[in-house]
Design a protein around this motif. Sequence first.
Motif, mmCIF file in Angstrom:
data_model
loop_
_atom_site.group_PDB
_atom_site.id
_atom_site.type_symbol
_atom_site.label_atom_id
_atom_site.label_comp_id
_atom_site.label_asym_id
_atom_site.label_seq_id
_atom_site.Cartn_x
_atom_site.Cartn_y
_atom_site.Cartn_z
ATOM 1 N N CYS A 96 94.815 87.768 -36.146
ATOM 2 C CA CYS A 96 93.711 87.821 -35.974
ATOM 3 C C CYS A 96 93.432 88.444 -34.232
ATOM 4 O O CYS A 96 94.094 88.277 -33.539
ATOM 5 C CB CYS A 96 93.439 86.688 -35.568
ATOM 6 S SG CYS A 96 93.654 85.249 -36.816
ATOM 7 N N SER A 156 91.372 87.183 -32.358
ATOM 8 C CA SER A 156 90.789 86.500 -31.226
ATOM 9 C C SER A 156 90.676 85.339 -31.591
ATOM 10 O O SER A 156 90.972 84.240 -32.940
ATOM 11 C CB SER A 156 89.124 86.843 -29.928
ATOM 12 O OG SER A 156 88.560 86.045 -31.557
ATOM 13 N N LEU A 157 91.198 84.169 -30.359
ATOM 14 C CA LEU A 157 91.879 82.651 -30.794
ATOM 15 C C LEU A 157 90.416 81.958 -31.199
ATOM 16 O O LEU A 157 89.955 82.074 -30.255
ATOM 17 C CB LEU A 157 92.365 82.273 -29.749
ATOM 18 C CG LEU A 157 92.700 81.427 -29.695
ATOM 19 C CD1 LEU A 157 94.446 80.307 -30.748
ATOM 20 C CD2 LEU A 157 93.228 80.159 -28.420
ATOM 21 N N CYS A 158 90.597 81.068 -32.244
ATOM 22 C CA CYS A 158 89.357 80.246 -31.825
ATOM 23 C C CYS A 158 90.159 79.491 -31.541
ATOM 24 O O CYS A 158 91.005 78.827 -32.783
ATOM 25 C CB CYS A 158 89.128 79.744 -33.979
ATOM 26 S SG CYS A 158 88.853 81.481 -34.674
ATOM 27 N N TYR A 214 90.180 75.564 -32.103
ATOM 28 C CA TYR A 214 89.880 74.832 -32.720
ATOM 29 C C TYR A 214 91.821 75.025 -34.202
ATOM 30 O O TYR A 214 91.650 74.275 -34.871
ATOM 31 C CB TYR A 214 88.794 74.441 -33.977
ATOM 32 C CG TYR A 214 88.685 75.452 -35.177
ATOM 33 C CD1 TYR A 214 89.233 75.963 -36.033
ATOM 34 C CD2 TYR A 214 87.295 76.339 -34.568
ATOM 35 C CE1 TYR A 214 88.533 76.534 -37.270
ATOM 36 C CE2 TYR A 214 87.610 77.513 -35.371
ATOM 37 C CZ TYR A 214 88.188 77.842 -36.454
ATOM 38 O OH TYR A 214 87.756 78.922 -37.543
ATOM 39 N N CYS A 215 92.040 76.139 -33.911
ATOM 40 C CA CYS A 215 92.647 76.530 -35.113
ATOM 41 C C CYS A 215 94.065 75.648 -35.396
ATOM 42 O O CYS A 215 94.316 75.465 -34.276
ATOM 43 C CB CYS A 215 92.761 77.913 -35.123
ATOM 44 S SG CYS A 215 93.758 78.931 -36.289
ATOM 45 N N CYS A 266 96.550 76.564 -37.521
ATOM 46 C CA CYS A 266 96.989 77.854 -38.248
ATOM 47 C C CYS A 266 98.631 78.800 -37.742
ATOM 48 O O CYS A 266 98.600 78.480 -37.055
ATOM 49 C CB CYS A 266 96.494 78.465 -39.380
ATOM 50 S SG CYS A 266 95.074 78.245 -39.606
ATOM 51 N N LYS A 298 99.346 81.366 -36.477
ATOM 52 C CA LYS A 298 98.831 82.866 -36.384
ATOM 53 C C LYS A 298 99.156 83.948 -35.136
ATOM 54 O O LYS A 298 99.737 83.211 -34.463
ATOM 55 C CB LYS A 298 97.191 82.619 -36.530
ATOM 56 C CG LYS A 298 96.199 81.751 -35.244
ATOM 57 C CD LYS A 298 96.706 80.766 -34.869
ATOM 58 C CE LYS A 298 96.143 79.697 -33.566
ATOM 59 N NZ LYS A 298 96.484 78.620 -33.947
ATOM 60 N N ILE A 312 97.879 86.362 -32.181
ATOM 61 C CA ILE A 312 96.377 87.038 -31.307
ATOM 62 C C ILE A 312 97.032 88.084 -31.160
ATOM 63 O O ILE A 312 97.701 88.179 -30.631
ATOM 64 C CB ILE A 312 95.537 85.751 -30.843
ATOM 65 C CG1 ILE A 312 95.632 84.516 -31.122
ATOM 66 C CG2 ILE A 312 94.764 86.633 -30.477
ATOM 67 C CD1 ILE A 312 94.960 84.649 -32.267
ATOM 68 N N GLY A 320 95.675 83.375 -44.135
ATOM 69 C CA GLY A 320 96.494 83.702 -43.054
ATOM 70 C C GLY A 320 96.097 82.954 -42.060
ATOM 71 O O GLY A 320 96.267 81.936 -42.247
ATOM 72 N N GLY A 321 96.133 83.127 -40.716
ATOM 73 C CA GLY A 321 95.454 84.374 -40.054
ATOM 74 C C GLY A 321 94.089 84.688 -40.391
ATOM 75 O O GLY A 321 93.418 83.677 -41.216
ATOM 76 N N THR A 322 94.311 86.420 -40.562
ATOM 77 C CA THR A 322 92.987 86.669 -41.093
ATOM 78 C C THR A 322 93.384 88.020 -41.747
ATOM 79 O O THR A 322 94.266 89.243 -41.582
ATOM 80 C CB THR A 322 92.308 87.471 -39.593
ATOM 81 O OG1 THR A 322 92.183 86.658 -38.839
ATOM 82 C CG2 THR A 322 91.214 87.761 -40.175
ATOM 83 N N HIS A 341 87.238 86.897 -43.519
ATOM 84 C CA HIS A 341 86.714 87.129 -42.043
ATOM 85 C C HIS A 341 85.320 87.652 -42.027
ATOM 86 O O HIS A 341 85.584 88.895 -42.100
ATOM 87 C CB HIS A 341 87.459 87.465 -40.664
ATOM 88 C CG HIS A 341 86.696 86.669 -39.782
ATOM 89 N ND1 HIS A 341 85.550 86.218 -39.262
ATOM 90 C CD2 HIS A 341 87.924 86.206 -38.593
ATOM 91 C CE1 HIS A 341 85.476 85.760 -38.009
ATOM 92 N NE2 HIS A 341 86.927 85.437 -37.628
ATOM 93 N N ARG A 382 84.171 81.280 -31.183
ATOM 94 C CA ARG A 382 83.912 82.432 -32.546
ATOM 95 C C ARG A 382 82.488 82.356 -32.623
ATOM 96 O O ARG A 382 81.696 82.081 -33.311
ATOM 97 C CB ARG A 382 84.953 80.988 -33.783
ATOM 98 C CG ARG A 382 84.948 81.524 -35.460
ATOM 99 C CD ARG A 382 85.013 80.697 -36.097
ATOM 100 N NE ARG A 382 85.329 81.647 -37.481
ATOM 101 C CZ ARG A 382 86.270 81.803 -38.410
ATOM 102 N NH1 ARG A 382 87.567 81.964 -37.993
ATOM 103 N NH2 ARG A 382 86.188 82.592 -39.491
HETATM 104 S S1 SF4 Z 1 93.206 81.904 -38.429
HETATM 105 FE FE1 SF4 Z 1 91.632 81.962 -38.684
HETATM 106 S S2 SF4 Z 1 90.673 79.969 -37.425
HETATM 107 FE FE2 SF4 Z 1 93.162 81.001 -37.107
HETATM 108 S S3 SF4 Z 1 92.280 82.153 -35.055
HETATM 109 FE FE3 SF4 Z 1 92.807 83.687 -36.915
HETATM 110 S S4 SF4 Z 1 91.069 84.021 -37.638
HETATM 111 FE FE4 SF4 Z 1 90.492 81.677 -36.267
#
Ligand code: SF4
Length: 455
Positions: free
Chosen positions: A62, A64-66, A68-69, A71, A73, A75, A113-115, A148, A185
């Motif tokens: 991804c 950038s870091l959301c 709340y995530c 998952c 991932k 960054i 994902g991820g993205t 996304h 986000r």
């Molecule tokens: S997986 Fe989705 S929610 Fe999590 S950081 Fe990446 S884009 Fe954001």
Amino acid sequence: MKIDLTLLKKYDVPVPRYTSYPTVPFWDDGIDIDQWIQTFREQFSQHNHRDGISVYIHLPFCESLCTYCGCNKKITTNHSVEQEYLDAIIKEWKLYRQLMGQPPIIRELHLGGGTPTFFSPRNLRVLVDAIIKRSIVHPHHEFSVEGHPNNTTQKHLETLYNLGFRRISLGVQDNDPAVQQIINRIQPFENVQQVTRQARQEGFKSVNFDLIYGLPLQTTSSIERTILQCVTLHPDRVAFYSYAHVPWASKGQRLFDETDLPTAALKMQLYLLGKQLFAANGYFDIGMDHFALPSDDLYEAWREDRLHRNFMGYTTHRSGMLLGLGVSSISDTGVGFAQNEKTLHNYYQRINNEQLALTKGYFMTEEDIAFREYILNISCMGFTTLSPGHLPTLCKYTFPELEKLANDKLVEWNEHEVRTTSLGRNFIRNICRAFDLHLLRCEKESQTRLFSKAI
Ligand code: SF4
């Protein structure tokens, strides 16, 4: 339907989503790879010719870091990482292909994902081509992708459509600028509008929006605005997830002030408001936070008792085997689970040594298989029959739980069957918990330990 807030609070306890049973915390650390290979071979040869297999590919990057995530991932803005990852996935696929002994029939393919749209359209084409080359694509295949809204381009959509993708799931989460700011986000609604329109123009037949309630700074009016804006685009499906605050596990969640989170009571109101707004706009609640328009296949599958649930969430088709590729991915052979290494470093190392990258797993007992079926029946159809052979276990663990649920009018049950009431449909996870022997035994044991300590 009006749901009493006290009831919502009573059942607002941490309960698994039951995308697997037994759930991941009850799996073994480590896994016997030889046993996994043998199970995989046996199950593949049974399932493949019968109904094909499902493949999930985890694409973890991804930009950038959301905050709340939760998952798995990584960054980065450095897109040169794409190639190394693609090479590893293709190697992993080849390792599994060697175990198959016959061309796989791909029934479902999901890029998550991820993205996934972090990857260039060209790289996604290379990846999907590698999977479907020398495989058989099932005539009723379902290929889906998570997009996304900020980086899904027309070219992505065109490429994926040409590869057979017809479903896209967009991470919308929340449209309010203050909420977007605090969760890092920033995603103008115009982006969601544009990708939705382009996907439909391209020919995608189902567009799903993911929304979250319980995020910091959300209010009833902000969530109402988000939902009312979203339904103007008529997403075919909506997943309305509860935000899980687990800052000890998801470090990004430490980046916002906990006092900005809605209180438990407000969170419940956000959920109820969402449900009402979806219903008022023609969406059917198909269970566990999922809503669908009657024109969508998921609704049809729900109506015809064909829904299935696995690591990809609800699906319209029950395939007995799900193969997960990529870092942290989970595979399910129907009689066992295995999860890949969770860090890129370890995943690459294992794959580059020509080894399956498995790190933990679980081989199911007969009892697990039977109770998994009960949980699947409840979560997909709201109904299950009970086998007389399980009565001693059911009496000990499940029936006391059903008794409590029945007192709150969430289920109707007897020794032969369990049926959720229409009120109970709002508490499906809590009802599934009544069949979670691992959790119930664990709770019973710790109660016994506490009790023996107290005396
Ligand atoms: S997986 Fe989705 S929610 Fe999590 S950081 Fe990446 S884009 Fe954001």
